[in-house]
Design a protein around this motif. Structure first.
Motif, PDB file in Angstrom:
ATOM      1  N   VAL A  58      -9.019 -19.571  69.602  1.00 43.80           N
ATOM      2  CA  VAL A  58     -10.506 -19.414  70.021  1.00 43.80           C
ATOM      3  C   VAL A  58     -10.614 -17.621  69.992  1.00 43.80           C
ATOM      4  O   VAL A  58     -11.607 -17.314  69.448  1.00 43.80           O
ATOM      5  CB  VAL A  58     -10.206 -19.780  71.744  1.00 43.80           C
ATOM      6  CG1 VAL A  58     -11.671 -19.299  71.952  1.00 43.80           C
ATOM      7  CG2 VAL A  58     -10.470 -21.199  71.464  1.00 43.80           C
ATOM      8  N   VAL A  59      -9.545 -17.180  70.273  1.00 44.20           N
ATOM      9  CA  VAL A  59      -9.777 -15.502  70.240  1.00 44.20           C
ATOM     10  C   VAL A  59      -9.923 -15.058  68.704  1.00 44.20           C
ATOM     11  O   VAL A  59     -10.752 -14.426  68.628  1.00 44.20           O
ATOM     12  CB  VAL A  59      -8.587 -14.737  70.792  1.00 44.20           C
ATOM     13  CG1 VAL A  59      -8.448 -13.293  70.331  1.00 44.20           C
ATOM     14  CG2 VAL A  59      -8.358 -14.983  72.231  1.00 44.20           C
ATOM     15  N   LEU A  60      -9.140 -15.975  68.009  1.00 39.49           N
ATOM     16  CA  LEU A  60      -9.278 -15.651  66.297  1.00 39.49           C
ATOM     17  C   LEU A  60     -10.770 -15.919  65.879  1.00 39.49           C
ATOM     18  O   LEU A  60     -11.397 -15.222  65.197  1.00 39.49           O
ATOM     19  CB  LEU A  60      -8.258 -16.336  65.537  1.00 39.49           C
ATOM     20  CG  LEU A  60      -8.261 -16.176  64.200  1.00 39.49           C
ATOM     21  CD1 LEU A  60      -6.847 -16.503  63.572  1.00 39.49           C
ATOM     22  CD2 LEU A  60      -9.306 -17.092  63.292  1.00 39.49           C
ATOM     23  N   LEU A  61     -11.435 -17.111  66.576  1.00 35.91           N
ATOM     24  CA  LEU A  61     -12.634 -17.505  66.110  1.00 35.91           C
ATOM     25  C   LEU A  61     -13.734 -16.195  66.477  1.00 35.91           C
ATOM     26  O   LEU A  61     -14.654 -15.877  65.827  1.00 35.91           O
ATOM     27  CB  LEU A  61     -13.110 -18.705  66.559  1.00 35.91           C
ATOM     28  CG  LEU A  61     -14.498 -19.337  66.429  1.00 35.91           C
ATOM     29  CD1 LEU A  61     -14.672 -19.577  65.069  1.00 35.91           C
ATOM     30  CD2 LEU A  61     -14.678 -20.567  67.274  1.00 35.91           C
ATOM     31  N   LYS A  62     -13.644 -15.915  67.909  1.00 34.60           N
ATOM     32  CA  LYS A  62     -14.432 -14.936  68.206  1.00 34.60           C
ATOM     33  C   LYS A  62     -14.328 -13.514  67.351  1.00 34.60           C
ATOM     34  O   LYS A  62     -15.208 -12.742  67.486  1.00 34.60           O
ATOM     35  CB  LYS A  62     -14.226 -14.724  69.884  1.00 34.60           C
ATOM     36  CG  LYS A  62     -14.710 -16.122  70.484  1.00 34.60           C
ATOM     37  CD  LYS A  62     -14.733 -15.397  71.855  1.00 34.60           C
ATOM     38  CE  LYS A  62     -13.042 -15.304  72.700  1.00 34.60           C
ATOM     39  NZ  LYS A  62     -13.091 -15.209  73.797  1.00 34.60           N
ATOM     40  N   ASP A  63     -13.228 -13.039  67.310  1.00 29.71           N
ATOM     41  CA  ASP A  63     -12.917 -12.123  66.410  1.00 29.71           C
ATOM     42  C   ASP A  63     -13.394 -11.619  65.019  1.00 29.71           C
ATOM     43  O   ASP A  63     -13.545 -10.723  64.678  1.00 29.71           O
ATOM     44  CB  ASP A  63     -11.433 -11.652  66.410  1.00 29.71           C
ATOM     45  CG  ASP A  63     -10.730 -11.267  67.686  1.00 29.71           C
ATOM     46  OD1 ASP A  63     -11.601 -10.826  68.679  1.00 29.71           O
ATOM     47  OD2 ASP A  63      -9.452 -11.230  68.018  1.00 29.71           O
ATOM     48  N   THR A  64     -13.958 -13.064  64.513  1.00 33.87           N
ATOM     49  CA  THR A  64     -14.394 -12.987  63.116  1.00 33.87           C
ATOM     50  C   THR A  64     -15.769 -12.142  63.339  1.00 33.87           C
ATOM     51  O   THR A  64     -16.413 -11.570  62.546  1.00 33.87           O
ATOM     52  CB  THR A  64     -14.865 -14.306  62.716  1.00 33.87           C
ATOM     53  OG1 THR A  64     -15.723 -14.858  63.839  1.00 33.87           O
ATOM     54  CG2 THR A  64     -13.881 -15.002  62.752  1.00 33.87           C
ATOM     55  N   ALA A  65     -16.291 -12.054  64.514  1.00 38.82           N
ATOM     56  CA  ALA A  65     -17.328 -11.027  64.757  1.00 38.82           C
ATOM     57  C   ALA A  65     -17.229  -9.740  64.101  1.00 38.82           C
ATOM     58  O   ALA A  65     -18.453  -8.895  64.030  1.00 38.82           O
ATOM     59  CB  ALA A  65     -18.179 -11.014  66.289  1.00 38.82           C
TER      60      ALA A  65
ATOM     61  N   TYR B 106     -21.496 -19.694  69.964  1.00 40.14           N
ATOM     62  CA  TYR B 106     -19.921 -19.521  70.147  1.00 40.14           C
ATOM     63  C   TYR B 106     -19.334 -20.417  71.075  1.00 40.14           C
ATOM     64  O   TYR B 106     -18.393 -20.829  71.055  1.00 40.14           O
ATOM     65  CB  TYR B 106     -19.714 -18.022  70.461  1.00 40.14           C
ATOM     66  CG  TYR B 106     -19.733 -17.296  69.252  1.00 40.14           C
ATOM     67  CD1 TYR B 106     -18.640 -17.255  68.484  1.00 40.14           C
ATOM     68  CD2 TYR B 106     -20.631 -16.231  68.916  1.00 40.14           C
ATOM     69  CE1 TYR B 106     -18.683 -16.443  67.271  1.00 40.14           C
ATOM     70  CE2 TYR B 106     -20.524 -15.328  67.957  1.00 40.14           C
ATOM     71  CZ  TYR B 106     -19.525 -15.529  66.855  1.00 40.14           C
ATOM     72  OH  TYR B 106     -19.297 -14.591  65.743  1.00 40.14           O
ATOM     73  N   ILE B 107     -20.127 -20.475  72.277  1.00 44.95           N
ATOM     74  CA  ILE B 107     -19.620 -21.372  73.346  1.00 44.95           C
ATOM     75  C   ILE B 107     -19.511 -22.808  72.986  1.00 44.95           C
ATOM     76  O   ILE B 107     -18.380 -23.475  73.221  1.00 44.95           O
ATOM     77  CB  ILE B 107     -20.718 -21.199  74.679  1.00 44.95           C
ATOM     78  CG1 ILE B 107     -20.638 -19.767  74.993  1.00 44.95           C
ATOM     79  CG2 ILE B 107     -20.153 -22.259  75.843  1.00 44.95           C
ATOM     80  CD1 ILE B 107     -21.617 -19.492  76.142  1.00 44.95           C
ATOM     81  N   VAL B 108     -20.475 -23.348  72.272  1.00 45.18           N
ATOM     82  CA  VAL B 108     -20.360 -24.653  71.817  1.00 45.18           C
ATOM     83  C   VAL B 108     -19.169 -24.841  70.836  1.00 45.18           C
ATOM     84  O   VAL B 108     -18.265 -25.759  70.955  1.00 45.18           O
ATOM     85  CB  VAL B 108     -21.742 -25.231  71.129  1.00 45.18           C
ATOM     86  CG1 VAL B 108     -21.522 -26.577  70.436  1.00 45.18           C
ATOM     87  CG2 VAL B 108     -22.823 -25.202  72.267  1.00 45.18           C
ATOM     88  N   VAL B 109     -18.898 -23.913  70.011  1.00 45.85           N
ATOM     89  CA  VAL B 109     -17.955 -24.245  68.919  1.00 45.85           C
ATOM     90  C   VAL B 109     -16.681 -23.989  69.605  1.00 45.85           C
ATOM     91  O   VAL B 109     -15.738 -24.921  69.397  1.00 45.85           O
ATOM     92  CB  VAL B 109     -18.217 -23.097  67.769  1.00 45.85           C
ATOM     93  CG1 VAL B 109     -16.748 -23.086  66.755  1.00 45.85           C
ATOM     94  CG2 VAL B 109     -19.444 -23.403  66.868  1.00 45.85           C
ATOM     95  N   ASN B 110     -16.424 -23.143  70.341  1.00 47.35           N
ATOM     96  CA  ASN B 110     -15.275 -22.758  71.089  1.00 47.35           C
ATOM     97  C   ASN B 110     -14.883 -23.921  72.103  1.00 47.35           C
ATOM     98  O   ASN B 110     -13.684 -24.347  72.168  1.00 47.35           O
ATOM     99  CB  ASN B 110     -15.287 -21.574  71.695  1.00 47.35           C
ATOM    100  CG  ASN B 110     -15.145 -20.403  71.143  1.00 47.35           C
ATOM    101  OD1 ASN B 110     -14.348 -20.533  70.064  1.00 47.35           O
ATOM    102  ND2 ASN B 110     -15.503 -19.174  71.583  1.00 47.35           N
ATOM    103  N   SER B 111     -15.881 -24.787  72.655  1.00 45.64           N
ATOM    104  CA  SER B 111     -15.501 -25.834  73.610  1.00 45.64           C
ATOM    105  C   SER B 111     -15.287 -26.854  72.803  1.00 45.64           C
ATOM    106  O   SER B 111     -14.298 -27.599  73.276  1.00 45.64           O
ATOM    107  CB  SER B 111     -16.985 -26.200  74.311  1.00 45.64           C
ATOM    108  OG  SER B 111     -17.282 -25.021  75.002  1.00 45.64           O
ATOM    109  N   LEU B 112     -15.738 -27.153  71.526  1.00 44.50           N
ATOM    110  CA  LEU B 112     -15.488 -28.240  70.776  1.00 44.50           C
ATOM    111  C   LEU B 112     -14.024 -27.951  70.357  1.00 44.50           C
ATOM    112  O   LEU B 112     -12.893 -28.956  70.255  1.00 44.50           O
ATOM    113  CB  LEU B 112     -16.195 -28.560  69.510  1.00 44.50           C
ATOM    114  CG  LEU B 112     -17.627 -28.794  69.603  1.00 44.50           C
ATOM    115  CD1 LEU B 112     -18.555 -28.743  68.540  1.00 44.50           C
ATOM    116  CD2 LEU B 112     -17.924 -30.288  70.348  1.00 44.50           C
ATOM    117  N   LEU B 113     -13.545 -26.970  70.022  1.00 43.85           N
ATOM    118  CA  LEU B 113     -12.129 -26.352  69.540  1.00 43.85           C
ATOM    119  C   LEU B 113     -11.156 -26.880  70.674  1.00 43.85           C
ATOM    120  O   LEU B 113     -10.038 -27.334  70.559  1.00 43.85           O
ATOM    121  CB  LEU B 113     -12.027 -25.064  69.148  1.00 43.85           C
ATOM    122  CG  LEU B 113     -10.470 -24.581  68.690  1.00 43.85           C
ATOM    123  CD1 LEU B 113     -10.175 -25.344  67.385  1.00 43.85           C
ATOM    124  CD2 LEU B 113     -10.589 -23.164  68.290  1.00 43.85           C
TER     125      LEU B 113
END
Length: 290
Positions: free
Chosen positions: A205-212, A248-255
């Protein structure tokens, strides 16, 4: 009496009452904080209809937000796969009995854990071209940076998970003639991955957010396309940031939901059926003599 160290005691009546009171107090404080933020934004007119109207148009989504979301998911998915592979390889390397493998693996992991991810992406994009005499695509600058940093963190997580597996399992595997590589592949790594699944998902999840952070090299990810691009935010950065944050919240929640499903599935597969568990061992039938 068990010799295990007790890490948590069930609360008694007073502790339960105190916890409920604290929960209510902090809940009311959070509601008050959210209301204060909302009222301040409302005073400045940030919730006026015309400011949010552009985000109800299909062109805003098809031209800016969805392409940025696709770029984010593509970089995150590639980084996740490479980070998991990096983590497993270097975790096993750090646990090697040969110092000429374990020491360099440890140095690599500690180095990339210490370097800030933003600086790593910046150096890969602007510094590596001097070494290879050619440009580096923004996509690969982001992916390689995410892989090196998050892979190093995952390597430590895998190493801790492997060491947490009871030593008797390794000894039993060696006793039946398995080599160390086979023990790692079939016994230790699968159990470590299953035990460390919550930590692994948190890091992904941190990795996904760090793409920003790809904005530093102009990678067209969700934050860049949805917030920083003026045609996308229509001059209202706050509304655009809220929309992107919700995505971002929706995508991370699905993950997280996917990880919870995998966790439940692996636990069911690792549990013996009740009928087999309840069945008594077969007893030898003794024929009467005479």
């Amino acid at each position: 009496m068990s010799d295990r160290t007790v890490l948590y005691d069930h609360p008694g009546p007073k502790a339960i009452r105190r916890n409920r009171i604290l929960t209510v107090v902090f809940g009311l404080a959070l509601i008050a904080l959210l209301w204060w933020v909302y009222s301040k934004f409302d005073e400045k007119g940030q919730f006026a209809g015309p400011l949010w109207e552009p985000f109800a148009k299909s062109g805003t989504w098809t031209d800016f937000i969805l392409p940025g979301l696709w770029a984010t998911l593509k970089a995150a998915a590639t980084g996740m796969v490479l980070s998991l592979a990096f983590g497993i390889i270097f975790a096993v390397g750090r646990l090697s009995d040969h110092w000429w493998i374990s020491v360099p693996a440890g140095m690599v992991v500690e180095f990339f854990r210490a370097v800030p991810l933003l600086l790593m992406i910046f150096f890969i994009f602007y510094g590596v071209p001097f070494l290879i005499d050619g440009p580096v695509e923004a996509f690969w600058a982001v992916v390689v940076g995410l892989t090196l940093y998050n892979g190093s963190v995952l390597a430590e997580a895998f190493r801790a998970g492997i060491r947490a597996v009871p030593g008797g399992q390794s000894e039993a595997a060696y006793a039946v003639g398995m080599r160390k590589g086979q023990v790692m592949q079939h016994i230790l790594v699968p159990q470590a991955a299953r035990a460390m699944l919550p930590l692994i998902v948190s890091q992904l999840v941190v990795l996904l957010k760090d793409t920003a952070l790809g904005y530093i090299v102009a990678y067209p990810e969700l934050l860049q396309r949805g917030v920083n691009d003026l045609p996308a935010n229509y001059g209202n950065v706050v509304a655009a940031a809220i929309v992107v944050a919700a995505i971002y919240i929706v995508v991370n929640s699905l993950l997280t939901l996917l990880a919870n499903w995998l966790d439940r599935r692996t636990k069911r597969q690792g549990r013996a059926p009740r009928e087999e568990a309840a069945a008594p061992p077969s007893a030898a039938v003794v024929e009467p003599q005479g």
